[in-house]
Design a protein around this motif. Structure first.
Motif, PDB file in Angstrom:
ATOM      1  N   ALA A  85     -11.943  -8.899  37.546  1.00 20.26           N
ATOM      2  CA  ALA A  85     -12.516  -7.563  37.685  1.00 20.26           C
ATOM      3  C   ALA A  85     -11.889  -6.779  38.836  1.00 20.26           C
ATOM      4  CB  ALA A  85     -14.032  -7.651  37.873  1.00 20.26           C
ATOM      5  N   PRO A  95     -10.774  -5.219  33.153  1.00 24.15           N
ATOM      6  CA  PRO A  95     -11.719  -4.204  32.680  1.00 24.15           C
ATOM      7  C   PRO A  95     -11.127  -3.238  31.652  1.00 24.15           C
ATOM      8  CG  PRO A  95     -11.992  -4.505  35.015  1.00 24.15           C
ATOM      9  CD  PRO A  95     -10.774  -5.322  34.615  1.00 24.15           C
ATOM     10  N   ALA A  96      -9.866  -2.854  31.812  1.00 23.34           N
ATOM     11  CA  ALA A  96      -9.257  -1.906  30.868  1.00 23.34           C
ATOM     12  C   ALA A  96      -9.131  -2.479  29.463  1.00 23.34           C
ATOM     13  CB  ALA A  96      -7.874  -1.478  31.376  1.00 23.34           C
ATOM     14  N   THR A 128     -11.486  -4.746  28.154  1.00 26.70           N
ATOM     15  CA  THR A 128     -12.777  -5.345  27.818  1.00 26.70           C
ATOM     16  C   THR A 128     -13.711  -4.286  27.265  1.00 26.70           C
ATOM     17  OG1 THR A 128     -12.591  -7.043  29.539  1.00 26.70           O
ATOM     18  CG2 THR A 128     -14.815  -6.508  28.775  1.00 26.70           C
ATOM     19  N   PRO A 156     -17.398  -3.784  27.051  1.00 29.17           N
ATOM     20  CA  PRO A 156     -18.548  -4.438  27.679  1.00 29.17           C
ATOM     21  C   PRO A 156     -19.745  -4.586  26.749  1.00 29.17           C
ATOM     22  CG  PRO A 156     -18.344  -2.180  28.454  1.00 29.17           C
ATOM     23  CD  PRO A 156     -17.152  -2.439  27.580  1.00 29.17           C
ATOM     24  N   ASP A 180     -21.558   1.291  29.300  1.00 24.09           N
ATOM     25  CA  ASP A 180     -21.302   2.075  30.511  1.00 24.09           C
ATOM     26  C   ASP A 180     -21.240   1.226  31.784  1.00 24.09           C
ATOM     27  OD1 ASP A 180     -21.233   4.406  28.959  1.00 24.09           O
ATOM     28  OD2 ASP A 180     -23.403   4.661  29.146  1.00 24.09           O
ATOM     29  N   HIS A 181     -20.816  -0.016  31.648  1.00 28.05           N
ATOM     30  CA  HIS A 181     -20.672  -0.888  32.812  1.00 28.05           C
ATOM     31  C   HIS A 181     -19.249  -1.434  32.783  1.00 28.05           C
ATOM     32  CE1 HIS A 181     -22.762  -2.817  36.106  1.00 28.05           C
ATOM     33  NE2 HIS A 181     -22.064  -3.910  35.863  1.00 28.05           N
ATOM     34  N   ASP A 182     -18.467  -1.156  33.824  1.00 31.73           N
ATOM     35  CA  ASP A 182     -17.063  -1.552  33.889  1.00 31.73           C
ATOM     36  C   ASP A 182     -16.970  -3.024  34.274  1.00 31.73           C
ATOM     37  OD1 ASP A 182     -14.377  -0.900  33.607  1.00 31.73           O
ATOM     38  OD2 ASP A 182     -14.151  -0.348  35.719  1.00 31.73           O
ATOM     39  N   GLU A 217     -18.864 -12.011  31.218  1.00 32.86           N
ATOM     40  CA  GLU A 217     -18.491 -10.663  31.640  1.00 32.86           C
ATOM     41  C   GLU A 217     -19.039 -10.480  33.044  1.00 32.86           C
ATOM     42  OE1 GLU A 217     -19.883  -7.651  28.944  1.00 32.86           O
ATOM     43  OE2 GLU A 217     -18.874  -8.569  27.234  1.00 32.86           O
ATOM     44  N   ASP A 263     -18.661  -7.734  36.795  1.00 34.80           N
ATOM     45  CA  ASP A 263     -18.082  -6.526  37.390  1.00 34.80           C
ATOM     46  C   ASP A 263     -17.418  -6.850  38.733  1.00 34.80           C
ATOM     47  OD1 ASP A 263     -20.104  -6.637  39.345  1.00 34.80           O
ATOM     48  OD2 ASP A 263     -21.291  -5.056  38.411  1.00 34.80           O
TER      49      ASP A 263
END
Length: 176
Positions: free
Chosen positions: A48, A108-109, A111, A113, A117-119, A143, A145
């Protein structure tokens, strides 16, 4: 951890040229999918961090004992990408020294989620079994963050690798 288990598992990340190269595993190997899930949580939390895992990357569990620390039992080392021109090939890890496990980490780019709205970064550890001998395939998915918050965690035994894209891709790398 269980009182039945002797010693702790220590994980130390390895970095090369600004990217996550892998991990040194010290003390002892994880014994089951739950303990491997804990290793995966750490790996995904690092994935992350912006730029540390630049693209979807496969990591191989290696039972080589590195000289980095006297308590080291092995390594989890980056082997390559699942996508792109230099992607790993089907059967890449088939053969006499089939790894006891494979990880895939998605930054993250790359994935989608589970929590909207959660990176987050994501990952999977696949522990291949020998179903014809009664030893099932096992896997875990995580997963997390950048703050280390785990937003999704699943571990499963008796797994058909074809039911999930990550486990299917990792199984394909192991298939002869």
């Amino acid at each position: 951890m269980d009182d039945q288990r002797s010693g702790s598992i220590e994980i130390a990340p390895l970095q090369s040229q600004g990217s996550l190269y892998g991990f040194v595993v010290s003390g002892r190997w994880p014994e089951d999918v739950v303990e491997w899930s804990k290793v995966l949580i750490l790996a995904v939390q690092l994935a992350a961090v912006p730029g540390l895992v630049p693209t979807t990357t496969v990591y191989r569990v290696r039972e080589d004992k590195p000289d980095l620390t006297p308590t080291a039992v092995g390594l989890v080392i980056a082997e390559g990408s699942l996508i792109g021109d230099d992607a790993l090939q089907p059967g890449q890890f088939a053969g006499e020294e089939q790894p006891p496990g494979l990880f895939v980490l998605h930054p993250p780019a790359q994935t989608i989620p589970t929590v909207r709205d959660h990176d987050v970064a994501s990952g999977c550890v696949f522990l291949p079994g020998l179903p014809y001998l009664g030893l099932d395939h096992r896997a875990a998915w995580v997963e997390a963050d950048i703050e280390g918050t785990v937003t999704h965690l699943v571990s499963r035994g008796d797994l058909d690798p074809n039911t999930d894209a990550d486990t299917a891709a990792l199984a394909m790398l192991l298939a002869a």
